[in-house]
Write an enzyme that holds these catalytic residues in place. Structure first.
Site, PDB file in Angstrom:
ATOM      1  N   TYR A  27       3.020   4.715   0.713  1.00 40.28           N
ATOM      2  CA  TYR A  27       3.727   5.287   1.856  1.00 40.28           C
ATOM      3  C   TYR A  27       2.738   6.110   2.682  1.00 40.28           C
ATOM      4  O   TYR A  27       1.879   6.799   2.128  1.00 40.28           O
ATOM      5  CB  TYR A  27       4.852   6.212   1.379  1.00 40.28           C
ATOM      6  CG  TYR A  27       5.982   5.541   0.636  1.00 40.28           C
ATOM      7  CD1 TYR A  27       6.673   4.461   1.185  1.00 40.28           C
ATOM      8  CD2 TYR A  27       6.393   6.013  -0.606  1.00 40.28           C
ATOM      9  CE1 TYR A  27       7.740   3.872   0.510  1.00 40.28           C
ATOM     10  CE2 TYR A  27       7.460   5.432  -1.292  1.00 40.28           C
ATOM     11  CZ  TYR A  27       8.124   4.357  -0.727  1.00 40.28           C
ATOM     12  OH  TYR A  27       9.173   3.785  -1.393  1.00 40.28           O
TER      13      TYR A  27
ATOM     14  N   PHE B  92       6.334   2.711  -4.461  1.00 40.67           N
ATOM     15  CA  PHE B  92       7.742   2.858  -4.068  1.00 40.67           C
ATOM     16  C   PHE B  92       8.360   4.203  -4.455  1.00 40.67           C
ATOM     17  O   PHE B  92       9.461   4.520  -4.021  1.00 40.67           O
ATOM     18  CB  PHE B  92       8.609   1.706  -4.604  1.00 40.67           C
ATOM     19  CG  PHE B  92       8.176   0.360  -4.110  1.00 40.67           C
ATOM     20  CD1 PHE B  92       8.427  -0.016  -2.797  1.00 40.67           C
ATOM     21  CD2 PHE B  92       7.497  -0.518  -4.937  1.00 40.67           C
ATOM     22  CE1 PHE B  92       8.008  -1.253  -2.326  1.00 40.67           C
ATOM     23  CE2 PHE B  92       7.076  -1.760  -4.473  1.00 40.67           C
ATOM     24  CZ  PHE B  92       7.330  -2.133  -3.163  1.00 40.67           C
TER      25      PHE B  92
ATOM     26  N   HIS C 181       9.355  -8.450   0.792  1.00 40.62           N
ATOM     27  CA  HIS C 181       9.265  -7.005   0.582  1.00 40.62           C
ATOM     28  C   HIS C 181      10.628  -6.353   0.833  1.00 40.62           C
ATOM     29  O   HIS C 181      11.391  -6.814   1.678  1.00 40.62           O
ATOM     30  CB  HIS C 181       8.217  -6.434   1.545  1.00 40.62           C
ATOM     31  CG  HIS C 181       7.742  -5.072   1.190  1.00 40.62           C
ATOM     32  ND1 HIS C 181       8.400  -3.928   1.576  1.00 40.62           N
ATOM     33  CD2 HIS C 181       6.652  -4.657   0.484  1.00 40.62           C
ATOM     34  CE1 HIS C 181       7.746  -2.876   1.130  1.00 40.62           C
ATOM     35  NE2 HIS C 181       6.681  -3.277   0.458  1.00 40.62           N
TER      36      HIS C 181
ATOM     37  N   ASP D 115       0.854  -1.180   0.000  1.00 39.80           N
ATOM     38  CA  ASP D 115       0.000   0.000   0.000  1.00 39.80           C
ATOM     39  C   ASP D 115       0.896   1.238   0.000  1.00 39.80           C
ATOM     40  O   ASP D 115       2.108   1.127   0.154  1.00 39.80           O
ATOM     41  CB  ASP D 115      -0.988  -0.019   1.179  1.00 39.80           C
ATOM     42  CG  ASP D 115      -0.325   0.095   2.543  1.00 39.80           C
ATOM     43  OD1 ASP D 115       0.882  -0.217   2.647  1.00 39.80           O
ATOM     44  OD2 ASP D 115      -1.007   0.467   3.514  1.00 39.80           O
TER      45      ASP D 115
END
Length: 225
Positions: free
Chosen positions: A65, A76, A185, A63
């Protein structure tokens, strides 16, 4: 910002479904009453920057930031001038080890998106300072539909799945023309458990070249130096 072009046509059935009406209502209320990221105009940037017929690579995250000014609608990525978040620091470290790319002084991944790298999260909005706060309100249904549309494309694509929510989408990608790369991740909590050393960038480019496609220039240019 609304979804336009081929994406709008491909996802049109979703807009008429009950879950989407509920999602639209919930997200609208959240933006009215709380601090939500990214800015509403940027929610669908992943679709705007990577038109359906130009997508070659899909990087799937979790999801957005949830810090001030960070999320911009591309998974990202952050706007120039925003401190590079820890997950992206680790992505750049892996990119350096994998392809020798220089580590840039900014986190703007627009260059990737403009080359057909779709930077998509499984959930497209988040409350300020509350990771995963919009999980389960309907975004997963919508992004699943987008992943199915991509998986149905009759051309080779690369799907890079980072983290558990993204890796769960592997079942949606059944077309043997596609390459699926998955790992933990890149966040500091999990990067040392298999993200580092996974070499997704060189593997992606090798696959694209094997299929007669132009490899991605992964080098993000520095702005301030």
């Amino acid at each position: 910002m609304a979804i336009t072009g081929e994406w709008a046509k491909a996802l049109k059935p979703e807009f008429g479904k009950p879950y989407y009406a509920e999602l639209y209502k919930t997200v609208g209320e959240e933006y009215r009453t709380k601090q939500i990221f990214p800015p509403a105009k940027d929610i669908f940037n992943a679709f705007q920057f990577a038109p359906l017929d130009e997508v070659k690579v899909v990087i799937l995250g979790q999801d957005p930031y949830h810090g001030e000014g960070q999320a911009n609608g591309l998974a990202f990525s952050v706007h120039p001038g925003i401190k590079v978040p820890p997950s992206l620091v680790n992505i750049y470290a892996e990119l350096h080890d994998d392809l020798g790319c220089e580590i840039p002084d900014n986190g703007d991944l627009t260059k990737w998106a403009k080359q057909g790298v779709m930077l998509l999260n499984t959930v497209l909005t988040v409350r300020a300072h509350q990771a995963n706060s919009h999980r389960g309100i309907g975004w997963e249904n919508f992004t699943d539909a987008a992943i199915r549309v991509l998986a149905d494309q009759d051309r080779p694509l690369v799907f890079i799945l980072w983290g558990t929510p993204a890796r769960k989408k592997k079942a949606l990608i059944q077309n043997p023309k596609h390459l699926v790369l998955e790992s933990p991740h890149p966040s500091p909590l999990s990067a040392y458990h298999g993200f580092f050393g996974s070499r997704p960038f060189s593997k992606t480019n090798a696959y694209l070249e094997q299929n007669g496609l132009t490899p991605v220039d992964w080098q993000i240019p520095s702005i301030y130096s």
